[in-house]
Design a protein around this motif. Sequence first.
Motif, PDB file in Angstrom:
ATOM      1  N   ALA A 116       2.620  -1.669   8.240  1.00 46.10           N
ATOM      2  CA  ALA A 116       2.112  -0.649   7.316  1.00 46.10           C
ATOM      3  C   ALA A 116       2.276  -1.112   5.877  1.00 46.10           C
ATOM      4  O   ALA A 116       1.372  -0.924   5.041  1.00 46.10           O
ATOM      5  CB  ALA A 116       2.857   0.670   7.540  1.00 46.10           C
ATOM      6  N   LEU A 117       3.403  -1.734   5.561  1.00 48.50           N
ATOM      7  CA  LEU A 117       3.620  -2.245   4.199  1.00 48.50           C
ATOM      8  C   LEU A 117       2.574  -3.295   3.836  1.00 48.50           C
ATOM      9  O   LEU A 117       2.019  -3.287   2.728  1.00 48.50           O
ATOM     10  CB  LEU A 117       5.019  -2.870   4.100  1.00 48.50           C
ATOM     11  CG  LEU A 117       6.182  -1.992   3.670  1.00 48.50           C
ATOM     12  CD1 LEU A 117       7.447  -2.832   3.568  1.00 48.50           C
ATOM     13  CD2 LEU A 117       5.896  -1.321   2.330  1.00 48.50           C
ATOM     14  N   ARG A 120       6.387  -1.629  13.043  1.00 48.76           N
ATOM     15  CA  ARG A 120       5.304  -0.794  12.495  1.00 48.76           C
ATOM     16  C   ARG A 120       5.391  -0.699  10.979  1.00 48.76           C
ATOM     17  O   ARG A 120       4.384  -0.737  10.271  1.00 48.76           O
ATOM     18  CB  ARG A 120       5.385   0.611  13.093  1.00 48.76           C
ATOM     19  CG  ARG A 120       5.004   0.710  14.547  1.00 48.76           C
ATOM     20  CD  ARG A 120       5.082   2.178  14.974  1.00 48.76           C
ATOM     21  NE  ARG A 120       4.690   2.385  16.359  1.00 48.76           N
ATOM     22  CZ  ARG A 120       5.518   2.321  17.378  1.00 48.76           C
ATOM     23  NH1 ARG A 120       6.792   2.037  17.171  1.00 48.76           N
ATOM     24  NH2 ARG A 120       5.092   2.522  18.617  1.00 48.76           N
ATOM     25  N   SER A 121       6.604  -0.532  10.479  1.00 50.78           N
ATOM     26  CA  SER A 121       6.777  -0.365   9.037  1.00 50.78           C
ATOM     27  C   SER A 121       6.351  -1.627   8.284  1.00 50.78           C
ATOM     28  O   SER A 121       5.750  -1.535   7.203  1.00 50.78           O
ATOM     29  CB  SER A 121       8.231  -0.014   8.712  1.00 50.78           C
ATOM     30  OG  SER A 121       9.107  -0.954   9.292  1.00 50.78           O
ATOM     31  N   ARG A 122       6.652  -2.792   8.835  1.00 46.14           N
ATOM     32  CA  ARG A 122       6.246  -4.039   8.182  1.00 46.14           C
ATOM     33  C   ARG A 122       4.724  -4.144   8.143  1.00 46.14           C
ATOM     34  O   ARG A 122       4.136  -4.513   7.118  1.00 46.14           O
ATOM     35  CB  ARG A 122       6.864  -5.234   8.917  1.00 46.14           C
ATOM     36  CG  ARG A 122       6.358  -6.609   8.491  1.00 46.14           C
ATOM     37  CD  ARG A 122       6.614  -6.907   7.035  1.00 46.14           C
ATOM     38  NE  ARG A 122       8.036  -6.974   6.716  1.00 46.14           N
ATOM     39  CZ  ARG A 122       8.521  -7.106   5.470  1.00 46.14           C
ATOM     40  NH1 ARG A 122       7.676  -7.150   4.438  1.00 46.14           N
ATOM     41  NH2 ARG A 122       9.819  -7.151   5.252  1.00 46.14           N
ATOM     42  N   ARG A 166      -4.253  -3.026   0.166  1.00 44.27           N
ATOM     43  CA  ARG A 166      -5.017  -1.988  -0.541  1.00 44.27           C
ATOM     44  C   ARG A 166      -4.682  -2.007  -2.028  1.00 44.27           C
ATOM     45  O   ARG A 166      -5.568  -1.887  -2.889  1.00 44.27           O
ATOM     46  CB  ARG A 166      -4.683  -0.607   0.028  1.00 44.27           C
ATOM     47  CG  ARG A 166      -5.428  -0.278   1.307  1.00 44.27           C
ATOM     48  CD  ARG A 166      -5.183   1.169   1.691  1.00 44.27           C
ATOM     49  NE  ARG A 166      -5.694   2.100   0.693  1.00 44.27           N
ATOM     50  CZ  ARG A 166      -5.382   3.394   0.646  1.00 44.27           C
ATOM     51  NH1 ARG A 166      -4.539   3.900   1.534  1.00 44.27           N
ATOM     52  NH2 ARG A 166      -5.906   4.181  -0.265  1.00 44.27           N
ATOM     53  N   ALA A 167      -3.400  -2.159  -2.340  1.00 43.83           N
ATOM     54  CA  ALA A 167      -2.973  -2.198  -3.746  1.00 43.83           C
ATOM     55  C   ALA A 167      -3.577  -3.403  -4.457  1.00 43.83           C
ATOM     56  O   ALA A 167      -4.004  -3.313  -5.617  1.00 43.83           O
ATOM     57  CB  ALA A 167      -1.450  -2.242  -3.822  1.00 43.83           C
ATOM     58  N   ARG A 168      -3.641  -4.517  -3.754  1.00 46.08           N
ATOM     59  CA  ARG A 168      -4.223  -5.727  -4.363  1.00 46.08           C
ATOM     60  C   ARG A 168      -5.695  -5.492  -4.711  1.00 46.08           C
ATOM     61  O   ARG A 168      -6.156  -5.879  -5.791  1.00 46.08           O
ATOM     62  CB  ARG A 168      -4.091  -6.909  -3.390  1.00 46.08           C
ATOM     63  CG  ARG A 168      -4.518  -8.258  -3.977  1.00 46.08           C
ATOM     64  CD  ARG A 168      -4.482  -9.356  -2.933  1.00 46.08           C
ATOM     65  NE  ARG A 168      -5.526  -9.154  -1.932  1.00 46.08           N
ATOM     66  CZ  ARG A 168      -6.803  -9.468  -2.114  1.00 46.08           C
ATOM     67  NH1 ARG A 168      -7.189 -10.002  -3.265  1.00 46.08           N
ATOM     68  NH2 ARG A 168      -7.700  -9.267  -1.186  1.00 46.08           N
ATOM     69  N   ASP A 175      -7.201  -2.453  -5.117  1.00 51.08           N
ATOM     70  CA  ASP A 175      -7.376  -1.346  -6.067  1.00 51.08           C
ATOM     71  C   ASP A 175      -6.852  -1.686  -7.455  1.00 51.08           C
ATOM     72  O   ASP A 175      -7.497  -1.364  -8.466  1.00 51.08           O
ATOM     73  CB  ASP A 175      -6.652  -0.092  -5.564  1.00 51.08           C
ATOM     74  CG  ASP A 175      -7.271   0.446  -4.291  1.00 51.08           C
ATOM     75  OD1 ASP A 175      -8.349  -0.056  -3.909  1.00 51.08           O
ATOM     76  OD2 ASP A 175      -6.676   1.343  -3.678  1.00 51.08           O
ATOM     77  N   LEU A 176      -5.691  -2.290  -7.512  1.00 53.43           N
ATOM     78  CA  LEU A 176      -5.026  -2.516  -8.802  1.00 53.43           C
ATOM     79  C   LEU A 176      -5.330  -3.888  -9.388  1.00 53.43           C
ATOM     80  O   LEU A 176      -5.398  -4.052 -10.611  1.00 53.43           O
ATOM     81  CB  LEU A 176      -3.511  -2.361  -8.656  1.00 53.43           C
ATOM     82  CG  LEU A 176      -3.032  -1.005  -8.137  1.00 53.43           C
ATOM     83  CD1 LEU A 176      -1.541  -1.034  -7.847  1.00 53.43           C
ATOM     84  CD2 LEU A 176      -3.342   0.089  -9.168  1.00 53.43           C
ATOM     85  N   GLY A 177      -5.450  -4.847  -8.492  1.00 51.23           N
ATOM     86  CA  GLY A 177      -5.665  -6.215  -8.984  1.00 51.23           C
ATOM     87  C   GLY A 177      -7.124  -6.539  -9.196  1.00 51.23           C
ATOM     88  O   GLY A 177      -7.461  -7.662  -9.574  1.00 51.23           O
ATOM     89  N   GLY A 178      -7.985  -5.591  -8.902  1.00 52.05           N
ATOM     90  CA  GLY A 178      -9.405  -5.833  -9.094  1.00 52.05           C
ATOM     91  C   GLY A 178      -9.975  -6.793  -8.067  1.00 52.05           C
ATOM     92  O   GLY A 178     -10.961  -7.473  -8.321  1.00 52.05           O
ATOM     93  N   GLU A 231      -0.811  -1.624   3.173  1.00 47.63           N
ATOM     94  CA  GLU A 231      -0.848  -0.920   1.888  1.00 47.63           C
ATOM     95  C   GLU A 231      -0.807  -1.896   0.720  1.00 47.63           C
ATOM     96  O   GLU A 231      -1.391  -1.635  -0.342  1.00 47.63           O
ATOM     97  CB  GLU A 231       0.329   0.066   1.801  1.00 47.63           C
ATOM     98  CG  GLU A 231       0.251   1.211   2.790  1.00 47.63           C
ATOM     99  CD  GLU A 231      -0.998   2.067   2.604  1.00 47.63           C
ATOM    100  OE1 GLU A 231      -1.543   2.108   1.482  1.00 47.63           O
ATOM    101  OE2 GLU A 231      -1.438   2.690   3.584  1.00 47.63           O
ATOM    102  N   GLU A 232      -0.114  -2.999   0.890  1.00 44.47           N
ATOM    103  CA  GLU A 232      -0.065  -4.008  -0.170  1.00 44.47           C
ATOM    104  C   GLU A 232      -1.461  -4.609  -0.383  1.00 44.47           C
ATOM    105  O   GLU A 232      -1.865  -4.883  -1.522  1.00 44.47           O
ATOM    106  CB  GLU A 232       0.942  -5.098   0.205  1.00 44.47           C
ATOM    107  CG  GLU A 232       1.363  -5.966  -0.965  1.00 44.47           C
ATOM    108  CD  GLU A 232       2.531  -6.860  -0.603  1.00 44.47           C
ATOM    109  OE1 GLU A 232       3.596  -6.347  -0.218  1.00 44.47           O
ATOM    110  OE2 GLU A 232       2.364  -8.093  -0.693  1.00 44.47           O
TER     111      GLU A 232
END
Lengths: 187, 67
Positions: free
Chosen positions: B51-52, B47-49, B58-60, B62-65, B55-56
């Motif tokens: 989830a990571l 599950r943790s993998r 989402r970060a790509r 949000d942050l990477g445009g 979220e990664e």
Amino acid sequence: MMSRLSDTALRWLAGALVVLAICFALAILATLSGCSEHRAQVAVQSALTAGAEALSSADRVVAHGIPEAADAARATVAAECPAPCADWSPRYREAMSPWYDATRGLEVAAEALRLAQEGLDIWVDTGALPGGWSALCVDVGEALASLLELLGACGVDVPEILHRAPPIAEAACRVAGQYAQSAEVTP
Amino acid sequence: MNAAEIVSIGAQLLAVVARIVIDAIEARDVSALRRVGDVLPAGHALRSRLALLAEEERARRDLGGGT
């Protein structure tokens, strides 16, 4: 005539009883010697399953904490480097490093448990532990203990069952070492 | 073959059968326990993998445009 037949029958009966007694004694001896090894195998299986359940519980805890930590990490990175940020990936991974480490620790412990399960299966099937069993057992205990530290770095509530898992694994290794045959087979 | 030999062979057969039955019971006891594979998912499906990875992504975005 009847008396002679009765005497013969009694002798046969006595002989049969003696033979049966010897056979049952041997069977009980064989059973008892097998039982101790069987109990050891059951103990090891119980320990491995308990370790897997502890790991599963920890996995749920980590997975539950990741979204909130990721929100904070994204906010931190966005404050330092507004989107589109060219090096968002290393920044984000750095901010999330305890969670990546914890997940990696979970995977290492899971792999150690799977390898130990394979070793136990060989023991049950062949009556002899595979080569390197001792190292496999040590790996399970160390992986679980290391995971405890990694979870601590994440600041999550470590499941109580995980605290008990390393000593249970170590005890199971000792039990296996005591009862396993000295001859080892290659997996 | 006299009666004593027959009884002896019968007793030995009985012992062998008893051993087989006991072995079968013991084997069933071990196999009845849950195994590591029954508790943990295979491969990197923790599950943790998952989830990571989510979220990664989402970060790509949000942050990477979105690149």
